[in-house]
Design a protein around this motif. Structure first.
Motif, PDB file in Angstrom:
ATOM      1  N   SER A 193       0.674  -1.193  -0.032  1.00 51.32           N
ATOM      2  CA  SER A 193      -0.008   0.208   0.085  1.00 51.32           C
ATOM      3  C   SER A 193       0.886   1.054   0.067  1.00 51.32           C
ATOM      4  O   SER A 193       0.736   2.275  -0.586  1.00 51.32           O
ATOM      5  CB  SER A 193      -0.939   0.023   1.312  1.00 51.32           C
ATOM      6  N   ALA A 197       0.995   4.139  -2.788  1.00 48.42           N
ATOM      7  CA  ALA A 197       0.741   5.342  -2.375  1.00 48.42           C
ATOM      8  C   ALA A 197       1.863   6.457  -2.949  1.00 48.42           C
ATOM      9  O   ALA A 197       1.572   7.494  -3.127  1.00 48.42           O
ATOM     10  CB  ALA A 197       0.708   5.468  -0.774  1.00 48.42           C
ATOM     11  N   SER A 201       1.115   9.345  -5.570  1.00 48.44           N
ATOM     12  CA  SER A 201       1.447  10.766  -5.187  1.00 48.44           C
ATOM     13  C   SER A 201       2.418  11.349  -6.253  1.00 48.44           C
ATOM     14  O   SER A 201       2.132  12.682  -6.412  1.00 48.44           O
ATOM     15  CB  SER A 201       2.338  10.910  -3.625  1.00 48.44           C
ATOM     16  N   ASP A 253      -8.161  14.004  -6.366  1.00 47.87           N
ATOM     17  CA  ASP A 253      -8.748  12.673  -5.972  1.00 47.87           C
ATOM     18  C   ASP A 253      -7.513  11.783  -5.819  1.00 47.87           C
ATOM     19  O   ASP A 253      -7.753  10.725  -4.981  1.00 47.87           O
ATOM     20  CB  ASP A 253      -9.764  12.149  -7.186  1.00 47.87           C
ATOM     21  N   THR A 256      -6.026  12.101  -2.497  1.00 48.42           N
ATOM     22  CA  THR A 256      -6.806  11.775  -1.338  1.00 48.42           C
ATOM     23  C   THR A 256      -6.620  10.220  -1.487  1.00 48.42           C
ATOM     24  O   THR A 256      -6.650   9.504  -0.207  1.00 48.42           O
ATOM     25  CB  THR A 256      -8.389  11.964  -1.691  1.00 48.42           C
ATOM     26  N   ALA A 257      -6.452   9.694  -2.650  1.00 51.09           N
ATOM     27  CA  ALA A 257      -6.481   8.088  -2.407  1.00 51.09           C
ATOM     28  C   ALA A 257      -4.869   7.833  -2.107  1.00 51.09           C
ATOM     29  O   ALA A 257      -4.961   6.739  -1.199  1.00 51.09           O
ATOM     30  CB  ALA A 257      -6.423   7.468  -4.054  1.00 51.09           C
ATOM     31  N   THR A 259      -3.370   9.535   0.201  1.00 54.15           N
ATOM     32  CA  THR A 259      -3.619   9.736   1.725  1.00 54.15           C
ATOM     33  C   THR A 259      -4.431   8.506   2.497  1.00 54.15           C
ATOM     34  O   THR A 259      -3.777   7.909   3.550  1.00 54.15           O
ATOM     35  CB  THR A 259      -4.188  10.956   2.075  1.00 54.15           C
ATOM     36  N   HIS A 260      -5.160   7.864   1.772  1.00 56.24           N
ATOM     37  CA  HIS A 260      -6.016   6.759   2.314  1.00 56.24           C
ATOM     38  C   HIS A 260      -5.240   5.529   2.475  1.00 56.24           C
ATOM     39  O   HIS A 260      -5.088   4.786   3.340  1.00 56.24           O
ATOM     40  CB  HIS A 260      -7.444   6.541   1.619  1.00 56.24           C
ATOM     41  N   LEU A 261      -4.313   5.379   1.563  1.00 56.35           N
ATOM     42  CA  LEU A 261      -3.354   4.387   1.232  1.00 56.35           C
ATOM     43  C   LEU A 261      -2.163   4.302   2.405  1.00 56.35           C
ATOM     44  O   LEU A 261      -1.857   3.302   3.078  1.00 56.35           O
ATOM     45  CB  LEU A 261      -2.735   4.098   0.160  1.00 56.35           C
ATOM     46  N   ASN A 262      -1.979   5.589   2.597  1.00 55.47           N
ATOM     47  CA  ASN A 262      -0.978   5.610   3.839  1.00 55.47           C
ATOM     48  C   ASN A 262      -1.476   5.492   5.231  1.00 55.47           C
ATOM     49  O   ASN A 262      -0.811   5.485   6.003  1.00 55.47           O
ATOM     50  CB  ASN A 262      -0.306   7.121   3.780  1.00 55.47           C
ATOM     51  N   ALA A 263      -2.895   5.678   5.529  1.00 52.78           N
ATOM     52  CA  ALA A 263      -3.265   5.806   6.672  1.00 52.78           C
ATOM     53  C   ALA A 263      -3.361   4.388   7.168  1.00 52.78           C
ATOM     54  O   ALA A 263      -3.488   3.297   6.752  1.00 52.78           O
ATOM     55  CB  ALA A 263      -5.063   6.052   6.789  1.00 52.78           C
ATOM     56  N   THR A 265      -4.120   1.019   9.216  1.00 49.21           N
ATOM     57  CA  THR A 265      -5.372   0.470   9.657  1.00 49.21           C
ATOM     58  C   THR A 265      -5.261   0.252  10.915  1.00 49.21           C
ATOM     59  O   THR A 265      -4.647  -0.245  11.763  1.00 49.21           O
ATOM     60  CB  THR A 265      -5.258  -1.116   8.861  1.00 49.21           C
TER      61      THR A 265
END
Length: 285
Positions: A193, A197, A201, A253, A256-257, A259-263, A265
């Protein structure tokens, strides 16, 4: 004298701005004798002392030329980050070096970094900038004049550190104290992931990403179309502006994607599941 290799970049403007200590001005001049050394082949491309009158932007364009001319050349890793940036800092108590001393140090460090090979006619373009007290910046394009990618020594930082020790001795500078190297701390390998990301990026990057480049070309074309006579030019400019806006939305977009991959779990922390309800047993009459 402490050498530091910065991450490679897609263009020379940011490294040159760091060397100057300020953003690269558009069309602005550069103080005399700021560029203390450069690749030996530059003299055959320019008139006598012509480069002494170059602006900062012209120096940046000179370094960028090979990236624009060789648009399909990539590194062994498949990227286009061809700008190498090395900065070297003296001890705060060191004496001020003269221009020739800075030039000597620059050529020696360029050879240690592998970007200047004596007698090589198709090597790398590079310049050395001395714009801040006690600091020297060496900026090079790793795409060679023959169109190939220049591969640096495997232990380039070690080569630079060893050469820096010799320069300290030859120029009577304050030597760096040798300290025991701390043991390397094992770092976890990046997850799939995280790798995705990074790629996303890079696509969404506003300064160097491909979408930003395409959007800039579209916006420039829209500006030119708006200046054309007749209603068709204005209509075309409006359509191009809408396309540019959609591209900007795609960049957001993608960001944002990424950022979500780096968040990380996180485990679910909701209310516990209600206990199972057991049906009452029937009593016999």
């Amino acid at each position: 004298m402490i050498p530091r290799i910065n991450p490679r970049t897609h263009g020379p403007y940011d490294p040159l701005g760091e060397a100057l200590g300020r953003p690269v001005p558009i069309g602005g001049g550069i103080p005399e004798d700021t560029v203390v050394a450069y690749w030996p082949g530059l003299g055959s491309y320019t008139l006598d002392d012509e480069q002494a009158m170059w602006t900062t932007t012209q120096w940046a364009e000179h370094l960028e030329d090979q990236l624009l001319e060789e648009s399909f050349v990539t590194s062994p890793q498949g990227d286009r980050r061809a700008i190498f940036h090395l900065d070297v800092r003296l001890h705060p108590d060191d004496r001020d070096l003269s221009g020739p001393e800075w030039a000597e140090a620059a050529h020696r460090l360029a050879r240690a970094a592998g970007i200047e090979v004596p007698g090589e006619a198709n090597g790398c373009r590079w310049i050395a900038v001395q714009a801040q007290p006690g600091r020297l910046d060496l900026i090079a394009n790793l795409i060679r004049l023959d169109g190939s990618w220049h591969t640096q020594p495997a232990k380039v930082l070690r080569c630079l550190s060893d050469e820096a020790r010799r320069i300290e001795q030859d120029l009577r500078l304050i030597p760096v104290r040798s300290t025991s190297r701390p043991q390397a701390i094992a770092r976890p390998a990046p997850t799939a992931s995280a790798q995705l990301a990074v790629i996303i990026s890079q696509l969404a990057d506003e300064r160097t990403g491909p979408l930003a480049t395409v959007r800039g070309l579209i916006e420039h074309t829209a500006h030119q179309a708006a200046r054309q006579p007749g209603a068709s030019g204005a209509d075309t400019a409006h359509r191009l502006e809408l396309i540019a806006r959609r591209l900007y939305g795609i960049q957001q977009d993608l960001d944002t994607a990424a950022t979500h991959l780096n968040a990380p779990t996180r485990p679910r922390t909701g209310s516990p599941a209600p206990p199972a309800i057991t049906a009452p047993s029937r009593r016999s009459p």
